[in-house]
Design an enzyme around this catalytic site. Structure first.
Site, PDB file in Angstrom:
ATOM      1  N   SER A   1      33.245  68.439  32.284  1.00  0.00           N
ATOM      2  CA  SER A   1      32.606  69.428  33.144  1.00  0.00           C
ATOM      3  C   SER A   1      32.815  70.812  32.558  1.00  0.00           C
ATOM      4  O   SER A   1      33.933  71.171  32.174  1.00  0.00           O
ATOM      5  CB  SER A   1      33.188  69.365  34.555  1.00  0.00           C
TER       6      SER A   1
ATOM      7  N   CYS B   1      37.578  70.155  46.151  1.00  0.00           N
ATOM      8  CA  CYS B   1      36.258  69.546  45.947  1.00  0.00           C
ATOM      9  C   CYS B   1      35.713  68.908  47.216  1.00  0.00           C
ATOM     10  O   CYS B   1      34.888  68.000  47.157  1.00  0.00           O
ATOM     11  CB  CYS B   1      36.338  68.496  44.849  1.00  0.00           C
TER      12      CYS B   1
END
Length: 375
Positions: free
Chosen positions: A193, A316
């Site tokens: 990511s 998250c």
């Protein structure tokens, strides 16, 4: 006036998202000036294609892979879903401390337990591989997002491959922080990511070994070698490439030294504090501190007012505070798991940031824990 109000802040939440690096900002600005679709054969399209291919080479170098193995996605979550959902018919085995994007993509998967430090139980993995019927896909992360614990991925891959399993590794928190080489790890699939490296959010990659063919989640075009349809996100990909290059060529401060100093001072200043995962190999940029008696979210808010940004575990879940499945899997009781904060350093962290954190956190502890008032 609080420190935060005065505008002097220390950002210590790089595992959630790292600030954009200057080189990344420049690469993205250049990409914004390009016009064309990378699938077009005219001059403009070929110019854009060259920019995408250069970023692909940069990301491949970060991952110890070849450019042909890099499939760009919209982030680590999509990469994990592509890996876990791309092999219909295979039974799934994942570690109990995986990121939510792995656990949610494989809700029926068998789970590999971990020990008290958060390291996977290899003997349990062997049993799970031997007991099930049919080929498997095993998913074990490289670095835990909450504790920084490094998993023995190469050994996991050796055991799994001996049983004919495909191996996936979520390396989102490891890239740029620990040595990374897909082939040396022995895995077939590796998730990355950009925004954990100082790149843009909304861009990631799944590194797919030659001969491994996950079914695409997104269909409709031949982009990314038919593995992920849709016109490539040129600006995000250019930023990802620049972040990957910077992580290798301009790594920045000695984060392990900063983190170790932070832990020594925190343990000395506040009796009773615990470091989650201590005793296991850990990435050098993160510490997970438990202060029994003070809720993690309370600590986060107090530190925020003092001008320091940290997390209460993973960041998250759309701001939702809930018990950590990672700490639960490590056998921590609810009162300990609920008292944890995560401090994560990155490319622009400094000794002054560590000083500000330790000073603010120790003062908060003395204020909120009666037994420490006289310390």
């Amino acid at each position: 006036m609080t420190v935060a109000a005065a505008g002097r802040r220390s950002y210590l939440d790089h595992n959630a998202s790292s600030p954009l690096r200057p080189a990344v900002r420049g690469a993205m600005a250049e990409a914004l000036d390009l016009t064309g679709n990378p699938s077009s054969v005219h001059t403009d399209g070929r110019t854009v294609r060259r920019a995408v291919d250069e970023a692909r080479r940069q990301v491949a170098r970060l991952a110890g892979a070849t450019p042909a193995e890099v499939v760009f996605t919209a982030g680590g979550t999509e990469a994990n879903n592509l890996a876990l959902r791309g092999f219909a018919g295979r039974r799934l085995i994942v570690s109990a401390v995986e990121h939510e994007s792995v656990l949610a993509a494989a809700p029926a998967a068998a789970r590999i337990p971990v020990d008290r430090t958060g390291v996977v139980d290899l003997a349990a993995l062997e049993r799970l591989l031997a007991e099930g019927q049919g080929p498997a896909l095993v998913s074990v992360m490289l670095v835990n997002n909450e504790t920084g614990v490094i998993q023995p991925v190469a050994e996991v891959a050796r055991l799994a491959r001996a049983r004919g399993a495909i191996v996936h590794c979520d390396a989102v928190q490891g890239a740029g922080r620990v040595p990374l080489d897909r082939a040396a790890l022995g895995v077939d699939l590796l998730s990355l990511s950009a925004h954990k490296l100082g790149g843009p959010a909304g861009c990631g990659a799944l590194v797919v070994a030659e001969g491994c063919h996950p079914d695409p989640l997104i269909r409709g075009g031949g982009q990314e070698r038919w593995r992920r349809a849709g016109t490539e996100n040129l600006v995000g990909i250019a930023g990802f490439g620049a972040a990957a290059a910077a992580a290798l060529d301009a790594p920045g401060p000695d984060l392990a030294a900063l983190r170790d100093g932070l832990e020594r001072r925190a343990l000395a200043a506040v009796p009773g504090v615990r470091v989650m995962g201590m005793g296991a190999p850990r990435a050098g940029n993160v510490t997970c501190l438990a202060l029994p008696g003070v809720a993690g979210e309370t600590q986060v808010m107090a530190l925020d007012l003092a001008g320091v940004s940290v997390s209460a575990g993973a960041a998250c879940s759309s701001g939702k505070v809930r018990p950590s499945h990672v700490l639960e899997a490590m056998g921590e009781p609810e009162d300990v798991a609920g008292s944890v904060i995560r401090v994560s350093l990155g490319w622009n962290s400094t000794a002054a940031d560590v000083d500000r954190f330790v000073t603010a956190w120790a003062a908060m502890a003395r204020r909120l824990v009666p037994a420490l008032a006289a310390v």
